[in-house]
Structure formats: C-alpha cells, structure tokens
Scaffold this motif. Structure first.
Motif, mmCIF file in Angstrom:
data_model
loop_
_atom_site.group_PDB
_atom_site.id
_atom_site.type_symbol
_atom_site.label_atom_id
_atom_site.label_comp_id
_atom_site.label_asym_id
_atom_site.label_seq_id
_atom_site.Cartn_x
_atom_site.Cartn_y
_atom_site.Cartn_z
ATOM 1 N N GLY A 234 -26.897 -72.275 -35.049
ATOM 2 C CA GLY A 234 -27.893 -72.327 -36.131
ATOM 3 C C GLY A 234 -28.045 -73.369 -37.149
ATOM 4 O O GLY A 234 -29.254 -73.953 -37.350
ATOM 5 N N ARG A 235 -27.051 -74.018 -37.462
ATOM 6 C CA ARG A 235 -27.062 -75.072 -38.414
ATOM 7 C C ARG A 235 -27.713 -76.314 -37.851
ATOM 8 O O ARG A 235 -28.592 -77.063 -38.621
ATOM 9 N N LEU A 236 -27.523 -76.545 -36.612
ATOM 10 C CA LEU A 236 -27.843 -77.668 -35.891
ATOM 11 C C LEU A 236 -29.632 -77.573 -35.679
ATOM 12 O O LEU A 236 -30.298 -78.582 -35.961
ATOM 13 N N ALA A 237 -29.971 -76.355 -35.403
ATOM 14 C CA ALA A 237 -31.245 -75.842 -35.265
ATOM 15 C C ALA A 237 -31.954 -76.104 -36.563
ATOM 16 O O ALA A 237 -33.137 -76.599 -36.746
ATOM 17 N N GLU A 238 -31.436 -75.839 -37.649
ATOM 18 C CA GLU A 238 -31.969 -75.911 -38.972
ATOM 19 C C GLU A 238 -32.083 -77.495 -39.352
ATOM 20 O O GLU A 238 -33.229 -77.799 -40.098
ATOM 21 N N ARG A 239 -30.983 -78.084 -39.175
ATOM 22 C CA ARG A 239 -31.232 -79.467 -39.342
ATOM 23 C C ARG A 239 -32.505 -80.378 -38.420
ATOM 24 O O ARG A 239 -33.127 -81.076 -39.219
ATOM 25 N N ILE A 240 -32.675 -79.984 -37.366
ATOM 26 C CA ILE A 240 -33.511 -80.536 -36.352
ATOM 27 C C ILE A 240 -35.206 -79.952 -36.958
ATOM 28 O O ILE A 240 -35.856 -80.955 -37.253
ATOM 29 N N GLU A 241 -35.164 -78.744 -37.372
ATOM 30 C CA GLU A 241 -36.405 -78.212 -38.097
ATOM 31 C C GLU A 241 -36.653 -79.172 -39.430
ATOM 32 O O GLU A 241 -37.949 -79.606 -39.435
ATOM 33 N N SER A 242 -35.821 -79.310 -40.171
ATOM 34 C CA SER A 242 -36.048 -79.910 -41.487
ATOM 35 C C SER A 242 -36.258 -81.549 -41.135
ATOM 36 O O SER A 242 -37.193 -82.155 -41.718
ATOM 37 N N MET A 243 -35.679 -82.158 -40.076
ATOM 38 C CA MET A 243 -36.046 -83.632 -39.724
ATOM 39 C C MET A 243 -37.542 -83.507 -39.092
ATOM 40 O O MET A 243 -38.391 -84.471 -39.574
ATOM 41 N N TRP A 244 -37.976 -82.496 -38.485
ATOM 42 C CA TRP A 244 -39.080 -82.550 -37.908
ATOM 43 C C TRP A 244 -40.124 -82.216 -38.872
ATOM 44 O O TRP A 244 -41.162 -83.146 -38.991
ATOM 45 N N ARG A 245 -39.790 -81.273 -39.903
ATOM 46 C CA ARG A 245 -41.101 -80.943 -40.825
ATOM 47 C C ARG A 245 -40.860 -81.870 -42.236
ATOM 48 O O ARG A 245 -42.100 -82.736 -42.438
ATOM 49 N N GLU A 246 -39.889 -82.240 -42.631
ATOM 50 C CA GLU A 246 -39.709 -83.114 -43.845
ATOM 51 C C GLU A 246 -40.027 -84.733 -43.415
ATOM 52 O O GLU A 246 -40.676 -85.278 -44.327
ATOM 53 N N ARG A 247 -39.446 -85.187 -42.694
ATOM 54 C CA ARG A 247 -39.523 -86.531 -42.196
ATOM 55 C C ARG A 247 -40.530 -86.812 -41.190
ATOM 56 O O ARG A 247 -40.740 -88.149 -40.882
ATOM 57 N N GLU A 248 -40.936 -85.892 -40.532
ATOM 58 C CA GLU A 248 -42.001 -85.982 -39.442
ATOM 59 C C GLU A 248 -41.583 -86.998 -38.363
ATOM 60 O O GLU A 248 -42.202 -87.815 -37.829
#
Length: 149
Positions: free
Chosen positions: A62-76
């Motif tokens: 779960g934590r890794l999935a959240e981190r991947i999602e934030s990298m995708w959304r915030e850093r594009e």
C-alpha cells in the motif's frame, strides 16, 4: 440458489451423482462439485462466489502504491522514471507499473494534473470553403505495391 441446483441436490440424495448428471446434461465433475459444496456449507455453498483470489502475495504494498501515485500526480513522472527512481533507492518495482496506475484509475493523460483537468486542448479543423477539406480512410487489404498495382 437456482432451481437447477436445488433439483440436482434433491435427486442426488437417493441416486448416484453420475446418473443424475447424465439426466441433467452436465458433467459428473460439475455435479459432484455442487453436491460437495452443499454438503460442506449447506445452502450458502450454492451461492455465487467471486473468482478473485483471496490474497495476492505478489501485489504492490500500500505505501509503495501511494508513493507511485504521488510521483505520477505531483511530479508528473512517466512510468520508466518512477521505476528507475525506486531501483536507485533499493526498492525494486516491476517494470510495468502502468498496470498499477490503471488499477488506481490514473492510466489516462487527463489524470496527470493534480486537479484532474485534462492537459489537452481540443482543436477544430476549419476549411476555407465547403468541400475544401476531405478526410479519406484508406486500408490496404491486399499486397498492393506503393504507387498502385
């Protein structure tokens, strides 16, 4: 519980499963499966169940999935860059994190922006006069050399 299952269970109480299966037009293995479920779990065993596995030991934490999602959304960041970054940190991630992004609902370009707005602008094709712009859809079905046959 369907009427067919109920009929199968009732008939199998007094007769062999193979005979009842032949009468009902189903395989002996299928009839045996349903009768066995009924004997183990009662009527609850005859209800439809999900075919999804109960657990997935190789799923992304779960934590890794959240981190991947934030990298995708915030850093594009694109998927290969996210994978490379995690490999550099010693947290190997599968090469195809696009499957994870699809599960999160982030596999479309319009979801890259944090607010969910699309980054593409619709464009309009305008012609100088009617009939000026024509669109042809061409498909080569046979082996036609370039320039015609």
């Amino acid at each position: 519980m369907t009427p067919g299952c109920k009929r199968l269970i009732e008939r199998c109480r007094t007769r062999p499963i193979a005979h009842v299966a032949a009468e009902m037009g189903i395989s002996r293995a299928t009839a045996s499966k349903w009768v066995g479920r009924y004997r183990r779990h009662g009527e609850l065993g005859l209800l439809d169940r999900s075919s999804a596995p109960a657990r997935q030991p190789t799923s992304t934490p779960g934590r890794l999935a959240e981190r991947i999602e934030s990298m995708w959304r915030e850093r594009e960041w694109p998927a290969p860059d996210i994978t490379f970054e995690h490999d550099q940190e010693g947290t190997p991630v599968g090469r195809r994190i696009t499957r994870l992004l699809a599960q999160l609902g982030l596999n479309r370009r319009k979801f890259i922006a944090p607010n969910g707005m699309t980054t593409r602008q619709p464009q309009r094709i305008t012609a100088e006069r009617p009939g000026r712009t024509v669109h042809f859809d061409v498909k080569k079905v046979g082996r036609i050399p370039d320039g015609g046959g």
